[in-house]
Design an enzyme around this catalytic site. Structure first.
Site, PDB file in Angstrom:
ATOM      1  NE  ARG A  37      -8.032  26.541 121.167  1.00 15.22           N
ATOM      2  CZ  ARG A  37      -7.578  25.482 121.795  1.00 15.22           C
ATOM      3  NH1 ARG A  37      -7.952  24.268 121.433  1.00 15.22           N
ATOM      4  NH2 ARG A  37      -6.755  25.604 122.812  1.00 15.22           N
ATOM      5  CG  HIS A  67       3.068  24.013 118.068  1.00 13.57           C
ATOM      6  ND1 HIS A  67       1.941  23.270 117.828  1.00 13.57           N
ATOM      7  CD2 HIS A  67       3.543  23.567 119.270  1.00 13.57           C
ATOM      8  CE1 HIS A  67       1.736  22.429 118.832  1.00 13.57           C
ATOM      9  NE2 HIS A  67       2.699  22.580 119.724  1.00 13.57           N
ATOM     10  CE1 TYR A  70      -1.177  23.344 121.041  1.00 13.09           C
ATOM     11  CE2 TYR A  70      -2.833  24.993 121.563  1.00 13.09           C
ATOM     12  CZ  TYR A  70      -1.541  24.524 121.664  1.00 13.09           C
ATOM     13  OH  TYR A  70      -0.622  25.234 122.382  1.00 13.09           O
ATOM     14  CG  HIS A 107       0.455  18.342 120.181  1.00 12.88           C
ATOM     15  ND1 HIS A 107      -0.506  18.961 120.934  1.00 12.88           N
ATOM     16  CD2 HIS A 107       1.598  19.054 120.374  1.00 12.88           C
ATOM     17  CE1 HIS A 107       0.033  20.001 121.558  1.00 12.88           C
ATOM     18  NE2 HIS A 107       1.301  20.089 121.233  1.00 12.88           N
ATOM     19  CD  GLU A 142       4.861  19.633 122.199  1.00  7.09           C
ATOM     20  OE1 GLU A 142       4.422  20.189 121.171  1.00  7.09           O
ATOM     21  OE2 GLU A 142       4.792  20.142 123.335  1.00  7.09           O
ATOM     22  CG  ASP A 176       6.183  20.564 126.655  1.00  4.37           C
ATOM     23  OD1 ASP A 176       6.274  20.662 127.894  1.00  4.37           O
ATOM     24  OD2 ASP A 176       5.494  21.322 125.957  1.00  4.37           O
ATOM     25  CG  HIS A 179       3.857  18.122 127.195  1.00  8.95           C
ATOM     26  ND1 HIS A 179       3.733  18.276 125.834  1.00  8.95           N
ATOM     27  CD2 HIS A 179       3.106  19.105 127.753  1.00  8.95           C
ATOM     28  CE1 HIS A 179       2.935  19.307 125.574  1.00  8.95           C
ATOM     29  NE2 HIS A 179       2.559  19.830 126.720  1.00  8.95           N
ATOM     30  CG  HIS A 211       7.931  22.954 123.507  1.00 12.92           C
ATOM     31  ND1 HIS A 211       6.821  22.302 123.014  1.00 12.92           N
ATOM     32  CD2 HIS A 211       8.377  23.754 122.504  1.00 12.92           C
ATOM     33  CE1 HIS A 211       6.614  22.689 121.760  1.00 12.92           C
ATOM     34  NE2 HIS A 211       7.551  23.557 121.430  1.00 12.92           N
ATOM     35  CG  ASP A 224      -0.331  19.555 128.371  1.00 13.31           C
ATOM     36  OD1 ASP A 224       0.407  20.530 128.663  1.00 13.31           O
ATOM     37  OD2 ASP A 224      -0.698  19.306 127.222  1.00 13.31           O
ATOM     38  CG  HIS A 226       2.520  24.567 129.434  1.00 10.82           C
ATOM     39  ND1 HIS A 226       2.874  24.952 128.175  1.00 10.82           N
ATOM     40  CD2 HIS A 226       2.220  23.257 129.339  1.00 10.82           C
ATOM     41  CE1 HIS A 226       2.784  23.923 127.355  1.00 10.82           C
ATOM     42  NE2 HIS A 226       2.373  22.871 128.031  1.00 10.82           N
ATOM     43  CD  GLU A 256       5.154  25.088 123.987  1.00  7.60           C
ATOM     44  OE1 GLU A 256       5.303  24.119 124.775  1.00  7.60           O
ATOM     45  OE2 GLU A 256       4.664  24.951 122.865  1.00  7.60           O
TER      46      GLU A 256
HETATM   47 ZN    ZN Z   1       1.415  21.451 126.836  1.00  9.46          ZN
HETATM   48 FE    FE Z   2       4.923  22.050 124.158  1.00 13.57          FE
HETATM   49 FE    FE Z   3       2.754  21.579 121.721  1.00 15.22          FE
END
Ligand code: ZN
Ligand code: FE
Ligand code: FE
Length: 283
Positions: A37, A67, A70, A107, A142, A176, A179, A211, A224, A226, A256
């Site tokens: 974050r 990764h 975000y 992303h 992704e 993913d 996703h 993913h 989205d 998971h 994930e």
């Molecule tokens: Zn996700």
């Molecule tokens: Fe992912």
């Molecule tokens: Fe991701």
């Protein structure tokens, strides 16, 4: 052999993550390049990196996946946020070279009412500014679910980004499962058809990582969220098909899913038990 792992916390360094994934039964892992974050990254601990490299060699960990945070949004409508994305991405790529020949997933971003085309333009601009010919890290886009104004919710959008990148050798895709199912690609009813479409639009040679996530929401929900493997709308059968699929079975798979260590260990054991490595598709 199935290349399988999960997302791990970087808090205690690379050697620690290596030991954790081995204890969980895996042989690869994903980690955040920095606080997911926030902005600050820990200073590189070269001793930890050297210890990890030695450990990874012994244990057969041949690839790992970073990764991006975000908060990185290369196509924000706010120039400060775009500038932050560039700084972060550039710094992450430099840091990745301490562990050469691995992968960095991000992303594509959210266009915030500027429209997909403007979003793609900014993403391409950042990639062309920051990807260097000498880098050994593969940058992965992704595939996204399309919640809010996310770019990368269709194979066509991913393709357009790749088309704009000059140094294409350094670009790949991370698919993913949650996703794309949420985005409206029916991997449950027609996995071969989805992969054929991926191949026609993007090219399966660009696919570098998966993913592996079940979804809490129904097909094409653009949500989205998971779910644990086998407990969501995608279901265990589809994951069996995915990991054994002829065109996917050599790729590294990353969980994930909403789990603690014990849950990850169970999912890794489950997937290993379902893995035959044999052909079961007609693509
Ligand atoms: Zn996700
Ligand atoms: Fe992912
Ligand atoms: Fe991701």
């Amino acid at each position: 052999m199935l290349k399988i792992g999960c997302h791990l916390s970087t808090a205690n360094g690379f050697l620690n993550m290596g030991k954790e994934i081995v204890a969980l039964g895996g042989n690869t892992f994903q980690f955040f390049s920095r606080n997911p974050r926030g902005g600050s990254a820990k200073t590189i601990d070269e001793e930890d990196i050297d210890n990890f490299k030695e450990f990874a060699k012994q244990k057969g960990i041949d690839i790992i996946l970073a990764h991006a945070p975000y908060t990185l949004n290369a196509c924000s409508n706010d120039p400060d946020i775009r500038a932050f994305a560039k700084r972060t991405f550039a710094d992450d790529l430099q840091r990745m070279e301490y562990l050469p020949n691995n992968m960095y997933n991000f992303h594509p971003g959210s266009h915030m009412k500027q429209g997909v085309q403007t979003g793609i333009k900014y993403i391409v601009e950042m990639l062309n500014e920051l990807i260097k010919p000498e880098q050994t890290t593969k940058v992965l886009l992704e595939t996204m679910s399309g919640k809010g104004s996310e770019v990368g919710k269709t194979f066509e959008e991913i393709r357009q980004i790749i088309d704009g990148v000059e140094l294409k050798d350094h670009i790949g895709v991370c698919l993913d499962t949650c996703h794309i199912y949420d985005a409206g690609y029916d991997i449950v009813g027609n996995l071969d058809g989805v992969l054929k479409e991926f191949d026609e639009i993007i090219g399966l040679e660009r696919l570098k990582a998966i993913h592996l996530n079940d979804s809490k929401n129904p097909f094409a929900s653009h949500k989205d969220r998971h779910e644990k493997i086998g407990e969501g709308s995608i279901g265990a059968k589809t994951f069996t098909c995915i990991i054994n699929n002829d065109t996917l079975k050599e790729l590294p798979f990353y969980l994930e899913t909403p789990n603690e260590f014990d849950g990850y260990a169970k999912e890794i054991a489950l997937l290993k038990s379902l893995y035959t490595g044999e052909t079961n598709n007609t693509l």
